[in-house]
Write a protein that holds these residues in place. Structure first.
Motif, PDB file in Angstrom:
ATOM      1  N   VAL A   1       0.848  -1.075   0.109  1.00  0.00           N
ATOM      2  CA  VAL A   1      -0.061  -0.144  -0.093  1.00  0.00           C
ATOM      3  C   VAL A   1       0.867   1.376   0.028  1.00  0.00           C
ATOM      4  CG1 VAL A   1      -1.863   1.489   1.173  1.00  0.00           C
ATOM      5  CG2 VAL A   1      -1.992  -1.289   1.103  1.00  0.00           C
ATOM      6  N   GLU A   2       0.483   2.121  -0.648  1.00  0.00           N
ATOM      7  CA  GLU A   2       1.357   3.403  -1.145  1.00  0.00           C
ATOM      8  C   GLU A   2       0.472   4.671  -0.758  1.00  0.00           C
ATOM      9  OE1 GLU A   2       2.711   3.378  -5.014  1.00  0.00           O
ATOM     10  OE2 GLU A   2       3.937   1.863  -4.691  1.00  0.00           O
ATOM     11  N   ASN A   3       0.868   5.760  -0.512  1.00  0.00           N
ATOM     12  CA  ASN A   3       0.245   7.014  -0.041  1.00  0.00           C
ATOM     13  C   ASN A   3      -0.556   6.706   1.048  1.00  0.00           C
ATOM     14  OD1 ASN A   3      -0.465   9.629  -0.850  1.00  0.00           O
ATOM     15  ND2 ASN A   3      -2.048   9.046  -1.906  1.00  0.00           N
ATOM     16  N   ILE A   4       0.184   6.408   2.190  1.00  0.00           N
ATOM     17  CA  ILE A   4      -0.427   6.097   3.401  1.00  0.00           C
ATOM     18  C   ILE A   4       0.258   6.778   4.672  1.00  0.00           C
ATOM     19  CG2 ILE A   4       0.822   3.852   3.681  1.00  0.00           C
ATOM     20  CD1 ILE A   4      -1.955   2.791   4.857  1.00  0.00           C
ATOM     21  N   ALA A   5      -0.455   6.843   5.742  1.00  0.00           N
ATOM     22  CA  ALA A   5       0.448   7.558   6.928  1.00  0.00           C
ATOM     23  C   ALA A   5      -0.450   7.324   7.980  1.00  0.00           C
ATOM     24  CB  ALA A   5       0.522   9.075   6.635  1.00  0.00           C
ATOM     25  N   GLU A   6      -0.023   7.883   9.271  1.00  0.00           N
ATOM     26  CA  GLU A   6      -0.716   7.881  10.322  1.00  0.00           C
ATOM     27  C   GLU A   6      -0.880   9.296  10.839  1.00  0.00           C
ATOM     28  OE1 GLU A   6       1.069   6.426  14.100  1.00  0.00           O
ATOM     29  OE2 GLU A   6       2.808   7.332  13.980  1.00  0.00           O
ATOM     30  N   MET A   7      -1.743   9.337  11.715  1.00  0.00           N
ATOM     31  CA  MET A   7      -2.215  11.073  12.641  1.00  0.00           C
ATOM     32  C   MET A   7      -1.272  10.664  13.959  1.00  0.00           C
ATOM     33  SD  MET A   7      -5.467  12.737  13.531  1.00  0.00           S
ATOM     34  CE  MET A   7      -5.932  11.597  15.091  1.00  0.00           C
ATOM     35  N   ALA A   8      -0.376  11.711  14.016  1.00  0.00           N
ATOM     36  CA  ALA A   8       0.362  11.805  15.250  1.00  0.00           C
ATOM     37  C   ALA A   8      -0.622  11.969  16.479  1.00  0.00           C
ATOM     38  CB  ALA A   8       1.267  13.165  15.195  1.00  0.00           C
ATOM     39  N   ASP A   9      -0.026  11.274  17.492  1.00  0.00           N
ATOM     40  CA  ASP A   9      -0.506  11.371  18.873  1.00  0.00           C
ATOM     41  C   ASP A   9      -2.090  10.691  18.996  1.00  0.00           C
ATOM     42  OD1 ASP A   9       1.866  12.638  19.408  1.00  0.00           O
ATOM     43  OD2 ASP A   9       0.818  14.413  18.889  1.00  0.00           O
ATOM     44  N   GLY A  10      -2.727  10.328  18.045  1.00  0.00           N
ATOM     45  CA  GLY A  10      -3.858   9.565  17.934  1.00  0.00           C
ATOM     46  C   GLY A  10      -4.928  10.262  18.815  1.00  0.00           C
ATOM     47  N   PHE A  11      -6.313   9.551  18.868  1.00  0.00           N
ATOM     48  CA  PHE A  11      -7.442  10.019  18.977  1.00  0.00           C
ATOM     49  C   PHE A  11      -7.483  10.771  20.500  1.00  0.00           C
ATOM     50  CE2 PHE A  11     -11.672  10.004  20.960  1.00  0.00           C
ATOM     51  CZ  PHE A  11     -12.536  10.745  19.941  1.00  0.00           C
ATOM     52  N   SER A  12      -6.879  10.260  21.412  1.00  0.00           N
ATOM     53  CA  SER A  12      -6.774  10.791  22.913  1.00  0.00           C
ATOM     54  C   SER A  12      -6.375  12.247  22.821  1.00  0.00           C
ATOM     55  CB  SER A  12      -5.925   9.948  23.899  1.00  0.00           C
ATOM     56  OG  SER A  12      -6.468   8.586  23.738  1.00  0.00           O
ATOM     57  N   ALA A  13      -4.896  12.519  21.987  1.00  0.00           N
ATOM     58  CA  ALA A  13      -4.612  13.753  21.852  1.00  0.00           C
ATOM     59  C   ALA A  13      -5.777  14.775  21.118  1.00  0.00           C
ATOM     60  CB  ALA A  13      -3.305  13.851  21.284  1.00  0.00           C
ATOM     61  N   TRP A  14      -6.191  14.280  20.147  1.00  0.00           N
ATOM     62  CA  TRP A  14      -7.230  15.163  19.266  1.00  0.00           C
ATOM     63  C   TRP A  14      -8.246  15.687  20.209  1.00  0.00           C
ATOM     64  CZ3 TRP A  14      -7.541  15.816  14.060  1.00  0.00           C
ATOM     65  CH2 TRP A  14      -8.973  16.226  13.512  1.00  0.00           C
ATOM     66  N   LYS A  15      -8.775  14.472  21.094  1.00  0.00           N
ATOM     67  CA  LYS A  15     -10.001  14.994  22.013  1.00  0.00           C
ATOM     68  C   LYS A  15      -9.427  15.836  23.078  1.00  0.00           C
ATOM     69  CE  LYS A  15     -13.754  12.617  24.394  1.00  0.00           C
ATOM     70  NZ  LYS A  15     -14.585  11.545  24.689  1.00  0.00           N
ATOM     71  N   SER A  16      -8.391  15.608  23.507  1.00  0.00           N
ATOM     72  CA  SER A  16      -7.693  16.513  24.808  1.00  0.00           C
ATOM     73  C   SER A  16      -7.640  18.004  24.274  1.00  0.00           C
ATOM     74  CB  SER A  16      -6.564  16.041  25.286  1.00  0.00           C
ATOM     75  OG  SER A  16      -6.804  14.813  25.874  1.00  0.00           O
ATOM     76  N   ARG A  17      -7.195  18.187  22.952  1.00  0.00           N
ATOM     77  CA  ARG A  17      -6.854  19.765  22.480  1.00  0.00           C
ATOM     78  C   ARG A  17      -8.174  20.242  21.823  1.00  0.00           C
ATOM     79  NH1 ARG A  17      -6.174  20.432  17.265  1.00  0.00           N
ATOM     80  NH2 ARG A  17      -6.324  18.655  15.785  1.00  0.00           N
ATOM     81  N   GLY A  18      -9.283  19.395  22.064  1.00  0.00           N
ATOM     82  CA  GLY A  18     -10.578  20.110  21.867  1.00  0.00           C
ATOM     83  C   GLY A  18     -11.042  20.116  20.546  1.00  0.00           C
ATOM     84  N   ALA A  19     -10.467  19.420  19.462  1.00  0.00           N
ATOM     85  CA  ALA A  19     -10.711  19.216  18.285  1.00  0.00           C
ATOM     86  C   ALA A  19     -12.163  18.654  18.158  1.00  0.00           C
ATOM     87  CB  ALA A  19      -9.747  18.410  17.405  1.00  0.00           C
ATOM     88  N   ALA A  20     -12.983  18.618  16.998  1.00  0.00           N
ATOM     89  CA  ALA A  20     -14.051  18.330  16.695  1.00  0.00           C
ATOM     90  C   ALA A  20     -14.319  16.822  17.119  1.00  0.00           C
ATOM     91  CB  ALA A  20     -14.654  18.524  15.560  1.00  0.00           C
TER      92      ALA A  20
END
Length: 128
Positions: A105-124
């Motif tokens: 699989v090409e053109n693939i990545a991960e999101m840094a720090d995961g959902f826990s950090a996403w939620k902690s910083r107040g993102a949607a």
């Protein structure tokens, strides 16, 4: 012979994959340039919420859903857009991205720090 610690496996995977900062993921998702894939267990989504616009693909089904030859293939994965995976803390996603790269699989990545950090910083976040 002892098993390789998971922390080591994750660290080695992260050296070989692309990791996108969360703010960049937000921008790319809003512009429709990526497919954001949540690989957490369904119980985690129900308990903690989900990122609006993310597709849920349980970790155990990724290879089956991404392979166009698989009877379980999902059309969401048949795209030219970059696939960006995430989990709770960017451990499972690192291993998943590395494994998908290893199978071609090409053109693939991960999101840094995961959902826990996403939620902690107040993102949607959406909740049931």
């Amino acid at each position: 012979m002892p098993i390789t610690p998971v922390k080591t496996l994750v660290a080695e995977a992260k050296e070989q994959i692309e990791t996108l900062p969360q703010t960049e993921v937000e921008t790319l998702l809003a512009s429709g340039e990526i497919v954001l894939i949540d690989i957490r267990d369904i119980r985690e989504l129900k308990r903690d919420g989900r990122i609006p616009g993310a597709i849920h693909a349980p970790r155990g089904m990724l290879e089956f859903w991404i392979d166009p030859e698989s009877p379980y293939h999902k059309p969401d994965f048949a795209t030219d857009k970059k696939l960006v995976l995430f989990c709770a803390s960017a451990w499972r996603s690192a291993l998943a991205v590395k494994n998908l790269q290893d199978i071609g699989v090409e053109n693939i990545a991960e999101m840094a720090d995961g959902f826990s950090a996403w939620k902690s910083r107040g993102a949607a976040v959406e909740t049931d």
